[in-house]
Design an enzyme around this catalytic site. Structure first.
Site, short mmCIF file in Angstrom:
data_model
loop_
_atom_site.label_atom_id
_atom_site.label_comp_id
_atom_site.label_asym_id
_atom_site.label_seq_id
_atom_site.Cartn_x
_atom_site.Cartn_y
_atom_site.Cartn_z
N ASP A 141 -3.32 -4.74 -2.13
CA ASP A 141 -2.04 -5.12 -1.53
C ASP A 141 -2.22 -5.22 -0.03
O ASP A 141 -3.01 -4.48 0.57
CB ASP A 141 -0.93 -4.14 -1.90
N GLU A 173 9.33 4.87 -0.96
CA GLU A 173 8.49 5.96 -0.48
C GLU A 173 9.12 6.65 0.71
O GLU A 173 10.27 6.37 1.08
CB GLU A 173 7.09 5.45 -0.13
#
Length: 270
Positions: A70, A161
């Protein structure tokens, strides 16, 4: 010398006070901060809070596994032919954050990876502190987060997150965060027909969502920088993708698909 009538003098003072209040107005709320948003990417805060110990950063075997990665604006422009040559089969690219930031490298990364033959998807960095989940899903969709049934586009992903701007859980309790993610997920599904992938770590999910089992139908992209996947958040019997290292042979973070190439196609087409 003319003297003003006492009542007129009082009216003038009252008018001046009202005018001063009108000029000042109500206290304006500060605009949400996106300072450093280009450096907020999938796992940037997880690495800070949970560490990266025990991770085989450079040397690992890709035998019988599907390697991906990513990227975000943090990586800049990516050399996609070289990345594909190094073994990358899929990639998630950061598209947006909150309702006020778009990755300036998104087009180069998203379109370039597709041209190089990778299966690609876009992800959104969640900011529950700045707006509701539905609004952020719409912003994500408007800036590259859509999905197409071409067999090479992964469903959009929600990066949930640690808060890089303040309180770990964005100043929200677990029920509020569950509702926020549900709003994002439902909006994305209504617009695309796909449930978004959810990116998170087990530790953050436990701390901020009370280990809610509510999203087991969404594909799970798990972050854990170790040699083993370890415990999953409640509700998921398995992960679809495991982000196992924050660096390696590919640009950005390193990921394993939990299955063969046929599973990657299945994840893409739903």
């Amino acid at each position: 010398m003319k003297r003003r009538h006492p009542l007129l003098r009082g009216s003038a003072v009252l008018f001046a006070g009202v005018a001063a209040v009108a000029l000042c107005g109500p206290t304006a709320q500060a605009a949400p901060s996106y300072a450093g948003a280009e450096d907020n990417y999938a796992g940037s805060q997880i690495a800070k809070h949970e560490g990266v110990g025990g991770v085989p950063h450079i040397r690992y075997s890709a035998e019988d596994q599907v390697l991906g990665h990513d990227v975000s604006g943090h990586q800049g422009a990516v050399d996609w032919p070289s990345t594909a040559g190094a073994g990358a089969k899929f990639v998630y690219v950061k598209a947006t954050e909150g309702t006020g930031f778009v990755n300036p490298q998104f087009a180069q990364q998203y379109n370039g990876s597709y041209s190089a033959g990778l299966v690609r998807g876009a992800y959104h960095f969640a900011r529950p502190d700045v707006s509701d989940g539905a609004s952020q899903a719409e912003y994500f969709l408007a800036h590259g987060g859509g999905w197409s049934n071409d067999g090479r586009t992964l469903p959009g992903a929600l990066d949930a997150e640690y808060n890089p701007y303040g309180d770990t859980c964005y100043g929200k309790d677990s029920a509020t965060l569950v509702a926020w993610i549900r709003s994002f997920s439902d909006t994305y599904r209504a617009r695309t027909g796909r449930l978004p992938t959810i990116y998170t770590s087990t530790s953050w999910w436990k701390k901020c969502l009370g280990n809610s089992p509510a999203f087991g139908a969404n594909p799970l992209w798990l972050a854990r920088y170790n040699s083993q996947v370890g415990e999953l958040p409640a509700g998921w019997p398995r992960q679809s993708i495991w982000q196992f290292a924050d660096q390696g042979v590919l640009p950005g973070d390193q990921n394993w698909l939990n299955g063969p190439l046929t599973l990657l196609r299945d994840l893409a087409i739903g």
